[in-house]
Write an enzyme that holds these catalytic residues in place. Structure first.
Site, PDB file in Angstrom:
ATOM      1  N   ASP A   1      -5.472  10.358  -2.249  1.00 48.46           N
ATOM      2  CA  ASP A   1      -4.569   9.303  -2.723  1.00 48.46           C
ATOM      3  C   ASP A   1      -5.173   8.628  -3.959  1.00 48.46           C
ATOM      4  O   ASP A   1      -5.644   7.490  -3.904  1.00 48.46           O
ATOM      5  CB  ASP A   1      -4.348   8.290  -1.587  1.00 48.46           C
ATOM      6  CG  ASP A   1      -3.219   7.336  -1.893  1.00 48.46           C
ATOM      7  OD1 ASP A   1      -2.499   7.572  -2.880  1.00 48.46           O
ATOM      8  OD2 ASP A   1      -3.060   6.345  -1.150  1.00 48.46           O
TER       9      ASP A   1
ATOM     10  N   HIS B   1      -0.108   7.441  -4.330  1.00 52.17           N
ATOM     11  CA  HIS B   1       1.182   7.061  -3.739  1.00 52.17           C
ATOM     12  C   HIS B   1       1.892   5.980  -4.546  1.00 52.17           C
ATOM     13  O   HIS B   1       3.083   5.743  -4.346  1.00 52.17           O
ATOM     14  CB  HIS B   1       1.035   6.687  -2.249  1.00 52.17           C
ATOM     15  CG  HIS B   1       0.562   5.297  -1.979  1.00 52.17           C
ATOM     16  ND1 HIS B   1      -0.731   4.993  -1.677  1.00 52.17           N
ATOM     17  CD2 HIS B   1       1.228   4.126  -1.932  1.00 52.17           C
ATOM     18  CE1 HIS B   1      -0.844   3.697  -1.451  1.00 52.17           C
ATOM     19  NE2 HIS B   1       0.344   3.152  -1.600  1.00 52.17           N
TER      20      HIS B   1
ATOM     21  N   SER C   1      -2.273  -1.789  -2.822  1.00 50.58           N
ATOM     22  CA  SER C   1      -2.567  -0.366  -3.020  1.00 50.58           C
ATOM     23  C   SER C   1      -2.910  -0.029  -4.456  1.00 50.58           C
ATOM     24  O   SER C   1      -2.322  -0.580  -5.391  1.00 50.58           O
ATOM     25  CB  SER C   1      -1.365   0.479  -2.620  1.00 50.58           C
ATOM     26  OG  SER C   1      -1.433   0.719  -1.256  1.00 50.58           O
TER      27      SER C   1
HETATM   28  N1  ARG Z   1      -0.228   1.175   1.432  1.00 49.76           N
HETATM   29  C1  ARG Z   1      -0.333  -0.201   1.087  1.00 49.76           C
HETATM   30  C2  ARG Z   1       0.234  -0.434  -0.316  1.00 49.76           C
HETATM   31  O1  ARG Z   1       0.979   0.413  -0.779  1.00 49.76           O
HETATM   32  C3  ARG Z   1      -1.724  -0.737   1.286  1.00 49.76           C
HETATM   33  C4  ARG Z   1      -1.956  -1.033   2.709  1.00 49.76           C
HETATM   34  C5  ARG Z   1      -3.338  -1.386   3.024  1.00 49.76           C
HETATM   35  N2  ARG Z   1      -3.355  -1.741   4.405  1.00 49.76           N
HETATM   36  C6  ARG Z   1      -4.418  -2.171   5.078  1.00 49.76           C
HETATM   37  N3  ARG Z   1      -4.247  -2.567   6.304  1.00 49.76           N
HETATM   38  N4  ARG Z   1      -5.585  -2.231   4.534  1.00 49.76           N
HETATM   39  O2  ARG Z   1       0.104  -1.468  -0.924  1.00 49.76           O
END
Ligand code: ARG
Length: 352
Positions: A184, A129, A277
Site C-alpha cells: 500500500d 489506496h 492514510s
Molecule cells: N484506511 C484509513 C484511511 O484511508 C486509515 C485507517 C487507519 N486506521 C487505524 N486504526 N490506524 O485514512
C-alpha cells in the site's frame, strides 16, 4: 410553502457555521467544553467535543452503537482519541502534505482525502489506496484529479505559506492489492518543484535501516479525531510505538510483508484514523511508515498498520528514477554507445 431557494440558503448558512466552528477551534480555550491547558508545553488535542457542537450527533450514535445508552460525562471522554496533541511548534507537519480532490465542495480543505510525505522537491510518498480508484481498486486516479497542499498546518485555512501543487504522474505500487492491503504505497510526481520554506515546507529523509520494534514514533495527520467522527482543522500528532511482528499477527492477521504495526500500550485510543492514510509516521526524524489501515480506530487491543518505507525503498528509488526525464543529450550518447557495441560484436563474429 417554502421555496427551494429558502432551503438552499439555510443549507449554505449551516455549512458556513460548521466551517466557522472548525476554523475557530483553536481560539476557544475559554470554552468549558474543551480541556485545554494553555500553560502546558504540549497542547492536548480536542479532549472533548463541545457539547453544543453539531458533531455531538455523531458521537451519540457511536455511543449507542457500542451499547452505551447512558454515558456519563466522564465516559464521554472514553472514545475520543485523547492522546493526540498539538505541540506549540509542530516540527513535523512541514514534511506532511494534504491530498485534495480536483476542487473543493464548499470551502477550502473540505476535499482533503489523504495525507502524504515530501521525499524530494518533486516527489510525494503516499498510500496506494489513496491514489487508485476505489471501485476498481487497481485503476489509478488521474493526475489532474489530485492536488497536493503543502505548508498548511490548518486544513481549512489558506495562508501565505500554503502551496497548492499540481500532479504530473500518479504511480501506485504495481503489486498493490486491496484485498490483502499489501504494497500500500505510491508516488505522486509533481508538475513543479515544491518551494522549500524553513519551518513550513521541508523534505524528510527516508529510513535507512529496518524498523525496530520498541521504537517510539509520531504520526501526523488531519484524519478523524474519533472513529466515524469529524476531521480536525488543525493537524494532530500522536505518539505510537512500533510493535513486534508476532504481537501484530495476534490482532491484525495475516499481516502482509512490508507492513509495520504500531500502537500505544498506555492508551489504546492513540491511533491513526480515516483521512490519515498515506500520511507519515516519523521515527527519529526519518520517514519510517505510511498510514495504511486498521480495524476501526483507537479500539482496545487493536493496532494501526503502516506501510514499511524501508522495505519498499528499492521500489521507491526505482520509480523515482524512472520518473526523472532523461535529457536528449544522454539519449544521443546512449545511442552512440549501442552502435559502438554492435560494431564490436560484429567484428568479433567476423574474426571467429
Ligand atoms: N484506511 C484509513 C484511511 O484511508 C486509515 C485507517 C487507519 N486506521 C487505524 N486504526 N490506524 O485514512
Amino acid at each position: 410553502m417554502y421555496s427551494s431557494k429558502f432551503f438552499v440558503s439555510i443549507l449554505l448558512l449551516l455549512q458556513f457555521s460548521i466551517k466557522w466552528n472548525n476554523a475557530n477551534t483553536d481560539n476557544r480555550t475559554d470554552d468549558k467544553a474543551y480541556d485545554v491547558d494553555t500553560d502546558a508545553k504540549d497542547m492536548p488535542l480536542v479532549k472533548l467535543i463541545p457539547l453544543n457542537s453539531t458533531f455531538i450527533t455523531d458521537y451519540r450514535s457511536l455511543e449507542r452503537r457500542r451499547g452505551k445508552q447512558n454515558a456519563t460525562e466522564d465516559d464521554d471522554f472514553e472514545f475520543l482519541i485523547t492522546g493526540g496533541y498539538r505541540p506549540q511548534t509542530n516540527l513535523l507537519v512541514r514534511y506532511a502534505v494534504s491530498l485534495r480532490s480536483k476542487r473543493e465542495f464548499m470551502f477550502f480543505g473540505d476535499d482533503h482525502f489523504c495525507g502524504g510525505a515530501i521525499i524530494s522537491l518533486k516527489l510525494i510518498l503516499t498510500a496506494a489506496h489513496c491514489i487508485v480508484k476505489l471501485k476498481t481498486g487497481s485503476t489509478k486516479k488521474r493526475a489532474h484529479d489530485i492536488r497536493v497542499v503543502a505548508g498548511t498546518e490548518r486544513r481549512l485555512v489558506r495562508t501565505d505559506n500554503t502551496q497548492i501543487l499540481a500532479v504530473e504522474k500518479v504511480i501506485p505500487h504495481s503489486k498493490y492489492t486491496s484485498s490483502k492491503v499489501a504494497n500500500d504505497i505510491g508516488i505522486l510526481k509533481l508538475k513543479d518543484e515544491i518551494k522549500l520554506n524553513e519551518g513550513f515546507v521541508a523534505i524528510i529523509p527516508m529510513a535507512d535501516t529496518p524498523p525496530k520494534p520498541g521504537t517510539k514514533c509520531t504520526i501526523v495527520g488531519w484524519g478523524s479525531i474519533i472513529e466515524s467522527g469529524p476531521a480536525p482543522d488543525a493537524v494532530l500528532n500522536a505518539d505510537v510505538t512500533i510493535r513486534d511482528e508476532a504481537d501484530c499477527t495476534d490482532v491484525v492477521p495475516p499481516l502482509p510483508k512490508g507492513t509495520i504495526c504500531a500502537n500505544n500500550q498506555n492508551d489504546y485510543e492513540i491511533d491513526s484514523c480515516q483521512g490519515d492514510s498515506g500520511g507519515p509516521m516519523f521515527c527519529n526524524n526519518k520517514l519510517v511508515g505510511l498510514v495504511s489501515y486498521g480495524s476501526g480506530c483507537g479500539r482496545p487491543g487493536q493496532m494501526g498498520v503502516y506501510s514499511d518505507v524501508y522495505y519498499h525503498r528499492d521500489w521507491i528509488l526505482g520509480n523515482s528514477a524512472s520518473s526523472i526525464r532523461r535529457s536528449s543529450s544522454t539519449i544521443a550518447i546512449d545511442t552512440l554507445m549501442l552502435l559502438h557495441l554492435t560494431l564490436i560484436k560484429l567484428a568479433i563474429n567476423v574474426v571467429v
